[in-house]
Design a protein around this motif. Structure first.
Motif, PDB file in Angstrom:
ATOM      1  N   ALA A   1       0.884  -1.326  -0.043  1.00  8.85           N
ATOM      2  CA  ALA A   1       0.109  -0.464   0.145  1.00  8.85           C
ATOM      3  C   ALA A   1       0.189   1.235   0.086  1.00  8.85           C
ATOM      4  CB  ALA A   1      -0.696  -0.124   1.200  1.00  8.85           C
ATOM      5  N   GLY A   2       0.419   2.269  -0.899  1.00 10.57           N
ATOM      6  CA  GLY A   2       1.228   3.377  -0.828  1.00 10.57           C
ATOM      7  C   GLY A   2       2.318   3.383  -1.495  1.00 10.57           C
ATOM      8  N   LYS A   3       2.439   2.466  -2.345  1.00  7.10           N
ATOM      9  CA  LYS A   3       3.894   2.443  -2.988  1.00  7.10           C
ATOM     10  C   LYS A   3       3.666   1.641  -4.390  1.00  7.10           C
ATOM     11  CE  LYS A   3       5.427   0.485   0.351  1.00  7.10           C
ATOM     12  NZ  LYS A   3       6.713  -0.082   1.671  1.00  7.10           N
ATOM     13  N   ASP A   4       4.983   1.900  -5.413  1.00  9.64           N
ATOM     14  CA  ASP A   4       4.935   0.927  -5.959  1.00  9.64           C
ATOM     15  C   ASP A   4       5.835  -0.531  -6.016  1.00  9.64           C
ATOM     16  OD1 ASP A   4       6.285  -0.338  -8.582  1.00  9.64           O
ATOM     17  OD2 ASP A   4       4.891   1.431  -9.981  1.00  9.64           O
ATOM     18  N   ALA A   5       5.427  -1.698  -5.732  1.00  7.06           N
ATOM     19  CA  ALA A   5       5.855  -2.771  -4.956  1.00  7.06           C
ATOM     20  C   ALA A   5       5.938  -3.910  -6.487  1.00  7.06           C
ATOM     21  CB  ALA A   5       5.075  -3.512  -4.145  1.00  7.06           C
ATOM     22  N   SER A   6       6.421  -3.145  -7.501  1.00  7.77           N
ATOM     23  CA  SER A   6       5.791  -3.693  -9.349  1.00  7.77           C
ATOM     24  C   SER A   6       7.597  -5.078  -8.944  1.00  7.77           C
ATOM     25  CB  SER A   6       7.218  -2.982 -10.288  1.00  7.77           C
ATOM     26  OG  SER A   6       6.400  -2.390 -10.317  1.00  7.77           O
ATOM     27  N   ARG A   7       8.799  -5.303  -7.971  1.00  3.85           N
ATOM     28  CA  ARG A   7       9.464  -6.391  -7.665  1.00  3.85           C
ATOM     29  C   ARG A   7       9.082  -6.932  -6.689  1.00  3.85           C
ATOM     30  NH1 ARG A   7      14.936  -7.258  -8.261  1.00  3.85           N
ATOM     31  NH2 ARG A   7      16.057  -9.106  -6.617  1.00  3.85           N
ATOM     32  N   ALA A   8       8.301  -6.799  -5.876  1.00  8.87           N
ATOM     33  CA  ALA A   8       7.829  -7.505  -4.901  1.00  8.87           C
ATOM     34  C   ALA A   8       6.920  -8.747  -5.544  1.00  8.87           C
ATOM     35  CB  ALA A   8       6.903  -6.921  -3.383  1.00  8.87           C
ATOM     36  N   PHE A   9       5.708  -7.708  -6.611  1.00  2.82           N
ATOM     37  CA  PHE A   9       4.692  -9.160  -6.696  1.00  2.82           C
ATOM     38  C   PHE A   9       5.728  -9.707  -7.885  1.00  2.82           C
ATOM     39  CE2 PHE A   9       2.079  -5.016  -5.820  1.00  2.82           C
ATOM     40  CZ  PHE A   9       0.988  -5.537  -5.496  1.00  2.82           C
ATOM     41  N   GLY A  10       6.931  -9.060  -8.714  1.00  5.38           N
ATOM     42  CA  GLY A  10       7.628 -10.191  -9.254  1.00  5.38           C
ATOM     43  C   GLY A  10       8.530 -11.742  -9.050  1.00  5.38           C
ATOM     44  N   LEU A  11       8.915 -10.940  -7.671  1.00  4.42           N
ATOM     45  CA  LEU A  11       9.580 -11.877  -6.669  1.00  4.42           C
ATOM     46  C   LEU A  11       8.421 -13.288  -5.979  1.00  4.42           C
ATOM     47  CD1 LEU A  11      12.224 -10.595  -5.871  1.00  4.42           C
ATOM     48  CD2 LEU A  11      11.739 -11.773  -6.890  1.00  4.42           C
ATOM     49  N   SER A  12       6.893 -12.388  -6.258  1.00  7.34           N
ATOM     50  CA  SER A  12       6.228 -13.277  -4.492  1.00  7.34           C
ATOM     51  C   SER A  12       6.197 -13.068  -3.686  1.00  7.34           C
ATOM     52  CB  SER A  12       5.753 -14.418  -5.601  1.00  7.34           C
ATOM     53  OG  SER A  12       5.287 -14.727  -6.294  1.00  7.34           O
ATOM     54  N   SER A  13       7.363 -12.336  -3.871  1.00 11.19           N
ATOM     55  CA  SER A  13       7.611 -11.905  -2.219  1.00 11.19           C
ATOM     56  C   SER A  13       6.570 -10.454  -1.290  1.00 11.19           C
ATOM     57  CB  SER A  13       9.524 -10.707  -2.433  1.00 11.19           C
ATOM     58  OG  SER A  13       9.300 -10.845  -0.778  1.00 11.19           O
ATOM     59  N   LEU A  14       6.618 -11.176   0.110  1.00 17.19           N
ATOM     60  CA  LEU A  14       5.977 -10.009   0.701  1.00 17.19           C
ATOM     61  C   LEU A  14       6.935  -9.319   1.523  1.00 17.19           C
ATOM     62  CD1 LEU A  14       3.173 -12.070   2.576  1.00 17.19           C
ATOM     63  CD2 LEU A  14       2.872  -9.952   0.380  1.00 17.19           C
ATOM     64  N   LYS A  15       8.637  -9.280   1.435  1.00 15.60           N
ATOM     65  CA  LYS A  15       9.283  -8.719   2.153  1.00 15.60           C
ATOM     66  C   LYS A  15       9.066  -7.009   1.856  1.00 15.60           C
ATOM     67  CE  LYS A  15      12.032 -12.903   2.565  1.00 15.60           C
ATOM     68  NZ  LYS A  15      13.646 -13.301   2.027  1.00 15.60           N
ATOM     69  N   ALA A  16       9.332  -5.926   2.742  1.00 15.09           N
ATOM     70  CA  ALA A  16       9.249  -4.802   2.821  1.00 15.09           C
ATOM     71  C   ALA A  16      10.410  -4.030   1.866  1.00 15.09           C
ATOM     72  CB  ALA A  16       9.237  -4.287   3.910  1.00 15.09           C
TER      73      ALA A  16
END
Length: 208
Positions: free
Chosen positions: A138-153
């Motif tokens: 939330a409140g950010k572009d988290a594209s890398r996390a989506f690609g990695l299927s990661s929930l790490k900040a």
């Protein structure tokens, strides 16, 4: 027979929702969940529930007092929406979208993927603090996390240029998933130079 089948599918949907909290299963759930949703909606129609005010056929928030056996707002596995607003191209900087992280209940919640900003306020229980499973996005572009299927900040950053090909495919699948379910409210104007040319525009049919 319909009741037994529907119950089994609902149990499977609940299990998939639980697996969403485990990053290593995100890509699998993304593939399986839409099929389960379609089957449940089909059974709802066969059983004559499509006009029931408590039925959650369109993936909206459950009506007050609805059964626990319907899809709830704590799951992101809602079916594609047919009533999305026309996509907007309002400009946002990464700093500006950080205001829309759910910490202020009077503001919407935005999530950006590949520079496209989505309004996910309807799933505040999922993306908002303090306990939303996907509040890290939330409140950010988290594209890398989506690609990695990661929930790490530390992975929730906009630069996805170093992802492997299969991870880029996963990112595109998440982008498509969001684009079919959430209103597009704008685009990020200060994405990293390495991925700036890949920001989607409404005239395009899919992710770039």
């Amino acid at each position: 027979m319909f009741d037994d089948l529907q119950s089994s599918l609902l149990d499977l949907e609940n299990r998939l929702s639980e697996l969403l909290a485990q990053p290593k299963y995100l890509a699998v759930v993304l593939v399986v969940a839409p099929t389960v949703i379609v089957a449940l909606n089909f059974l709802n129609r066969l059983s004559g529930n499509e006009n029931d005010d408590n039925a959650n056929i369109n993936g909206d928030e459950p009506a007050a007092g609805s059964s626990d056996r319907t899809t709830t707002s704590t799951s992101i596995m809602s079916p594609p929406r047919e009533n999305l607003a026309p996509p907007k191209t309002d400009p946002f900087t990464l700093l500006e979208i950080s205001r829309f992280d759910g910490s202020n209940p009077s503001l919407p919640i935005y999530v950006s993927i590949k520079g496209t900003v989505f309004d996910v306020t309807s799933k505040r229980d999922v993306y908002g603090p303090p306990s939303g499973s996907y509040r890290v996005f939330a409140g950010k572009d988290a594209s890398r996390a989506f690609g990695l299927s990661s929930l790490k900040a530390e992975d929730a950053v906009p630069d996805w240029s170093t992802l492997e090909q299969k991870e880029k495919k996963t990112l595109d699948e998440w982008f498509t998933f969001f684009r079919k379910r959430y209103n597009v409210v704008g685009r990020v104007t200060d994405m990293p130079e390495s991925v700036r040319g890949f920001v989607w525009t409404p005239s395009e049919g899919g992710a770039r």
